[in-house]
Design an enzyme around this catalytic site. Structure first.
Site, PDB file in Angstrom:
ATOM      1  N   ARG A 174       0.833  -1.197   0.000  1.00  0.00           N
ATOM      2  CA  ARG A 174       0.000   0.000   0.000  1.00  0.00           C
ATOM      3  C   ARG A 174       0.873   1.254   0.000  1.00  0.00           C
ATOM      4  NH1 ARG A 174      -2.131  -3.579   3.912  1.00  0.00           N
ATOM      5  NH2 ARG A 174      -4.264  -4.290   3.460  1.00  0.00           N
ATOM      6  N   LYS A 198      -1.977  -2.397   7.954  1.00  0.00           N
ATOM      7  CA  LYS A 198      -3.056  -1.808   8.744  1.00  0.00           C
ATOM      8  C   LYS A 198      -3.042  -2.375  10.158  1.00  0.00           C
ATOM      9  CE  LYS A 198      -6.220  -0.838   4.924  1.00  0.00           C
ATOM     10  NZ  LYS A 198      -7.566  -1.086   4.360  1.00  0.00           N
ATOM     11  N   HIS A 277      -2.915   2.730  -5.589  1.00  0.00           N
ATOM     12  CA  HIS A 277      -3.655   1.488  -5.338  1.00  0.00           C
ATOM     13  C   HIS A 277      -3.920   0.726  -6.635  1.00  0.00           C
ATOM     14  CE1 HIS A 277      -5.095  -0.284  -1.643  1.00  0.00           C
ATOM     15  NE2 HIS A 277      -6.106  -0.822  -2.289  1.00  0.00           N
ATOM     16  N   ARG A 280      -1.297  -1.746  -6.935  1.00  0.00           N
ATOM     17  CA  ARG A 280      -1.549  -2.873  -6.025  1.00  0.00           C
ATOM     18  C   ARG A 280      -2.582  -3.826  -6.635  1.00  0.00           C
ATOM     19  NH1 ARG A 280      -1.442  -4.569  -0.533  1.00  0.00           N
ATOM     20  NH2 ARG A 280      -3.493  -4.941   0.390  1.00  0.00           N
ATOM     21  N   HIS A 303      -4.074  -9.234   3.317  1.00  0.00           N
ATOM     22  CA  HIS A 303      -5.513  -9.215   3.564  1.00  0.00           C
ATOM     23  C   HIS A 303      -5.874 -10.185   4.686  1.00  0.00           C
ATOM     24  CE1 HIS A 303      -6.310  -7.799  -0.830  1.00  0.00           C
ATOM     25  NE2 HIS A 303      -6.113  -6.792  -0.005  1.00  0.00           N
ATOM     26  N   TYR A 312     -10.029  -8.024  -5.310  1.00  0.00           N
ATOM     27  CA  TYR A 312      -8.906  -7.369  -5.952  1.00  0.00           C
ATOM     28  C   TYR A 312      -8.490  -8.079  -7.232  1.00  0.00           C
ATOM     29  CZ  TYR A 312      -7.649  -4.099  -2.225  1.00  0.00           C
ATOM     30  OH  TYR A 312      -7.629  -3.061  -1.334  1.00  0.00           O
TER      31      TYR A 312
END
Length: 332
Positions: A174, A198, A277, A280, A303, A312
């Site tokens: 990211r 994250k 993104h 990505r 993820h 994705y």
């Protein structure tokens, strides 16, 4: 915690006369948990503060300033979403607001402020399913290979900008993960990069040969620029990627990365809606096209749920048809 999260959710001029309402106090407490215990990104904190501030303001106006969270029912939340639609907000924006409210109510239920998460009873607005538009493998290779070899105004610092593309597309990380990388996060012996994702979750992603070569070329220029700028100072910034003029801590910002990616992409003939993104998305999609399994892609992208990875990396109808024609006995 940032100043934005510690300030009362009321206007400064009102603060001495009107203390935060009970709901506002609970929002402040929840944002503090997100910032200090869960390690949420500044982007997430700003988004949740904005959505919850608006919802609480509306609730205080309809149920009164002294309303407690137990007084809020699912029909109140549904009515609030209806108001958002009346204001012209999209289903995507309404879904984002509902996600913040659900998360807050989940926390309220966990600590006994409400008996149940009534927000979970409100259906998520049905969103249109859009396949992420990503450049082809050939387009991406052409763009990345051309950054250092072409002498034009697209790349302000070609060696650094090659690294940006190599890590966003070559490693699938990211934007915030990219700008958060430090020199010590490059594990040369293991051909891997330590990435902080994250919620401060860490993972290792493979460092490909092309990315490693680009980083080595950039590091020599990085050192030369620092030596010229610091004039004998022994202070060295930890950040891997530095901004052009070495301002502040020297660390490149996510906003600058977005500008760099868009500028180079447009000048290389890609769509104007390309952003970090997008690279990505391309990483996951191209891995899947070349035969990688979803579980491995999930690990590399960081993820939590496989369903996120599937969104994705959705295959096109043409690709599915091709797989079917090649593999199913009744397709012959």
């Amino acid at each position: 915690m940032s100043a934005a999260l510690t300030r009362p959710l009321v206007e400064e001029s009102e603060a001495p006369q009107i203390p935060p309402s009970p709901l506002q106090q609970l929002v402040i407490g929840y944002l503090g948990v997100l910032a200090n215990e869960r390690g949420s990104s500044q982007h997430t904190l700003r988004a949740y503060e904005r959505e919850l501030r608006a919802f609480v303001t509306h609730t205080n106006e309809t149920l009164g300033r002294e309303a407690q969270p137990a007084a809020i029912e699912h029909m109140h939340i549904r009515a609030y979403l209806g108001i958002l639609y009346e204001r012209g907000l999209s289903k995507t924006s309404a879904a984002r607001a509902l996600a913040a409210i659900r998360s807050w109510f989940k926390w309220l239920a966990r600590f006994g402020h409400v008996q149940q998460n009534v927000a979970s009873l409100v259906a998520t607005p049905k969103l249109p399913k859009h396949l992420p538009r990503v450049p082809s493998i050939e387009q991406m290779n052409q763009v990345v290979d051309s950054i250092a070899s072409t002498d034009d105004s697209a790349a302000a610092w070609p060696a650094r900008d090659v690294v940006i593309f190599e890590l966003l597309y070559g490693c699938g990380i990211r934007n915030a993960e990219l700008t958060g990388l430090n020199l010590a996060d490059i594990h040369w012996a293991n051909d891997a990069i330590l990435v902080r994702g994250k919620g401060q979750k860490q993972r290792y992603v493979p460092l490909g040969d092309a990315a490693a070569q680009a980083i080595r070329a950039y590091l020599s220029e990085r050192q030369a620029r620092l030596a010229a700028a610091q004039r004998g100072s022994n202070t060295q910034p930890d950040a891997l990627l530095l901004n052009l003029h070495l301002r502040g801590s020297g660390r490149l910002s996510t906003r600058s990365v977005a500008r760099i990616v868009k500028r180079i992409a447009i000048q290389r003939g890609l769509s104007s809606d390309v952003h970090p993104h997008t690279l990505r998305h391309a990483f996951g999609t191209h891995l899947l096209e070349e035969g990688a399994d979803l579980r491995s892609i999930q690990e590399m992208l960081g993820h939590e749920r496989l369903s996120t990875t599937q969104r994705y990396t959705q295959l096109t109808a043409a690709q599915l048809t091709q797989v079917y024609d090649k593999t199913h006995p009744r397709a012959k």
